[in-house]
Design a protein around this motif. Structure first.
Motif, short mmCIF file in Angstrom:
data_model
loop_
_atom_site.label_atom_id
_atom_site.label_comp_id
_atom_site.label_asym_id
_atom_site.label_seq_id
_atom_site.Cartn_x
_atom_site.Cartn_y
_atom_site.Cartn_z
N PHE A 1 0.88 -1.17 0.00
CA PHE A 1 0.00 0.00 0.00
C PHE A 1 0.91 1.22 0.00
CE2 PHE A 1 -2.56 -3.20 2.36
CZ PHE A 1 -3.64 -3.28 1.50
N PHE B 1 4.35 0.59 1.11
CA PHE B 1 4.51 -0.14 2.39
C PHE B 1 4.03 -1.57 2.20
CE2 PHE B 1 2.41 -1.77 6.18
CZ PHE B 1 3.47 -1.76 7.07
N ALA C 1 2.39 -4.57 3.32
CA ALA C 1 1.52 -5.16 4.36
C ALA C 1 1.76 -6.67 4.43
CB ALA C 1 0.07 -4.85 4.05
N ALA D 1 0.73 -8.89 16.14
CA ALA D 1 0.40 -7.55 16.65
C ALA D 1 -0.44 -6.78 15.63
CB ALA D 1 1.71 -6.80 16.94
N ASN D 2 -0.98 -5.67 16.04
CA ASN D 2 -1.72 -4.80 15.12
C ASN D 2 -0.82 -4.44 13.95
OD1 ASN D 2 -3.90 -4.75 16.81
ND2 ASN D 2 -3.31 -2.84 17.82
N GLY D 3 -1.38 -4.56 12.74
CA GLY D 3 -0.61 -4.19 11.55
C GLY D 3 0.29 -5.29 11.03
N ALA D 4 0.24 -6.48 11.63
CA ALA D 4 1.13 -7.58 11.20
C ALA D 4 0.77 -8.12 9.81
CB ALA D 4 1.09 -8.72 12.21
N GLY D 5 -0.49 -7.87 9.38
CA GLY D 5 -0.88 -8.32 8.05
C GLY D 5 -1.98 -9.37 8.05
N LYS D 6 -2.59 -9.62 9.20
CA LYS D 6 -3.58 -10.70 9.31
C LYS D 6 -4.81 -10.43 8.42
CE LYS D 6 -3.93 -10.00 13.80
NZ LYS D 6 -3.02 -8.83 13.97
N THR D 7 -5.34 -9.22 8.53
CA THR D 7 -6.53 -8.89 7.73
C THR D 7 -6.20 -8.90 6.24
OG1 THR D 7 -7.30 -7.54 9.55
CG2 THR D 7 -8.39 -7.20 7.44
N THR D 8 -5.03 -8.36 5.92
CA THR D 8 -4.64 -8.32 4.50
C THR D 8 -4.53 -9.75 3.95
OG1 THR D 8 -3.41 -6.29 4.97
CG2 THR D 8 -2.96 -7.36 2.88
N HIS E 1 -6.77 -12.48 19.04
CA HIS E 1 -5.81 -11.88 19.97
C HIS E 1 -5.85 -12.54 21.34
CE1 HIS E 1 -4.33 -8.55 17.59
NE2 HIS E 1 -5.56 -8.31 17.18
N1 ATP Z 1 -6.15 -0.28 2.27
C1 ATP Z 1 -5.01 0.05 2.90
N2 ATP Z 1 -4.33 1.16 2.58
C2 ATP Z 1 -3.17 1.48 3.17
N3 ATP Z 1 -2.60 0.74 4.15
C3 ATP Z 1 -3.24 -0.37 4.52
C4 ATP Z 1 -4.47 -0.80 3.93
N4 ATP Z 1 -4.86 -1.95 4.52
C5 ATP Z 1 -3.92 -2.25 5.44
N5 ATP Z 1 -2.95 -1.31 5.44
C6 ATP Z 1 -1.75 -1.32 6.29
O1 ATP Z 1 -1.14 -2.59 6.16
C7 ATP Z 1 -0.66 -3.06 7.42
C8 ATP Z 1 -1.24 -4.40 7.74
O2 ATP Z 1 -2.61 -4.24 8.05
P1 ATP Z 1 -3.59 -5.42 8.47
O3 ATP Z 1 -4.93 -4.80 8.66
O4 ATP Z 1 -3.48 -6.52 7.49
O5 ATP Z 1 -2.97 -5.88 9.85
P2 ATP Z 1 -3.64 -6.78 10.98
O6 ATP Z 1 -2.59 -7.77 11.38
O7 ATP Z 1 -4.93 -7.33 10.51
O8 ATP Z 1 -3.87 -5.76 12.14
P3 ATP Z 1 -5.06 -5.65 13.23
O9 ATP Z 1 -4.75 -6.68 14.28
O10 ATP Z 1 -4.92 -4.28 13.72
O11 ATP Z 1 -6.35 -5.90 12.51
C9 ATP Z 1 -1.00 -1.97 8.45
O12 ATP Z 1 0.14 -1.18 8.66
C10 ATP Z 1 -2.09 -1.19 7.77
O13 ATP Z 1 -2.08 0.16 8.17
#
Ligand code: ATP
Length: 259
Positions: A28, A31, A33, A52-59, A217
């Motif tokens: 993104f 960066f 993800a 942790a938050n931002g580790a990439g799980k949702t992506t 979590h």
């Molecule tokens: N659409 C987007 N545009 C820009 N950055 C993004 C986008 N989606 C995710 N990110 C960034 O990518 C990184 C990974 O995000 P992701 O949501 O996959 O993490 P996560 O492990 O699911 O975190 P959480 O536990 O907070 O849900 C984060 O730094 C987030 O800010």
């Protein structure tokens, strides 16, 4: 390249692996993800993903369901279904169910109606809305009601259910569709201790029949269900293994557990 309709491609689980993510990178604005992520799920296994938050799980979940396309790498469902080539509805219809954190049941419909709607609208078959369910479909609904512990609440309006019951109903709405792979995002967030224990039983009872990937979590919950845990960190797999090994891993303690 024109892809064949997803229904015409057989889900080939001959290698006992339901999901292959290989060298997946998602950026993104520069960066990463996900950064060369490799992640595999065996048929019928129950896997927990932490980080942790931002580790990439949702992506990662977004790549599996076709919501986000990777910049590079491959994503396969079974041996032949290239997930990067199909739409979100096509992937859902092929057998990958996803539940987001917030329950999205139809609040004004009964528990039973919610399950019927989930079954009827699966694969986009709105035309069958007024058709009778087959005896097999009825049996499947009864079976799922039993699994999710809502047999005694079939006529209850979903909006009146407790938070935990709503979450189970939503899992049930996916289960009636008989997914091969179920993705659950923080299923026990906001649940009482008793509800968390019931959810652990529910997920354990799915093992073997559905592969389940749980992003969570709550480490006590993870400990109670997980055979294999994957720890994500900065878009990569930091560690993978059983809970005992994960908790003893110095890198995991440093970047995740020691927070
Ligand atoms: N659409 C987007 N545009 C820009 N950055 C993004 C986008 N989606 C995710 N990110 C960034 O990518 C990184 C990974 O995000 P992701 O949501 O996959 O993490 P996560 O492990 O699911 O975190 P959480 O536990 O907070 O849900 C984060 O730094 C987030 O800010």
């Amino acid at each position: 390249m024109v892809m064949p309709p997803i229904h015409s491609v057989n889900l080939d689980l001959s290698h006992d692996t339901v999901l292959y993510l290989e060298n997946i990178t998602v950026s993104f604005d520069g960066f990463k993800a996900l950064n060369n992520l490799n992640f595999y799920v065996k048929r019928g296994e129950l896997r927990c993903v932490v980080g942790a938050n931002g580790a990439g799980k949702t992506t990662m979940m977004d790549v599996i369901t076709g919501k986000t396309r990777p910049d590079s790498g491959s994503a396969f469902f079974g041996q032949w279904i290239d997930l990067t080539q199909y739409s979100e509805p096509e992937i859902a219809a092929a057998g990958i169910g996803r539940k987001f954190q917030k329950p999205t049941v139809f609040e004004n419909h009964s528990v039973l109606e919610n399950l019927e709607l989930a079954l009827r609208t699966h694969k986009g078959v709105w035309s069958s809305l007024f058709a009778r369910l087959t005896p097999e479909q009825r049996d499947r609904i009864d079976e799922v009601l039993n699994l999710i512990g809502l047999t005694n609440h079939v006529q209850r309006r979903a909006g009146l259910l407790a938070h935990g019951q709503k979450q189970w109903l939503e899992i049930g709405m996916l289960l009636v569709q008989e997914p091969y792979l179920l993705l659950l995002d923080e299923p026990v967030a906001g649940m009482t201790q008793h509800e968390i224990e019931r959810t652990a039983e529910l997920l354990n009872s799915l093992a073997g029949r559905h592969a389940v990937v749980v992003v969570e979590h709550d480490m006590a919950f993870v400990r109670s269900i997980a055979k294999t845990v994957t720890v994500l960190h900065e878009g990569q797999v930091l560690a993978e293994g059983n809970m005992t090994d994960i908790q003893a891993n110095p890198r995991v303690i440093e970047v995740y557990l020691g927070e």
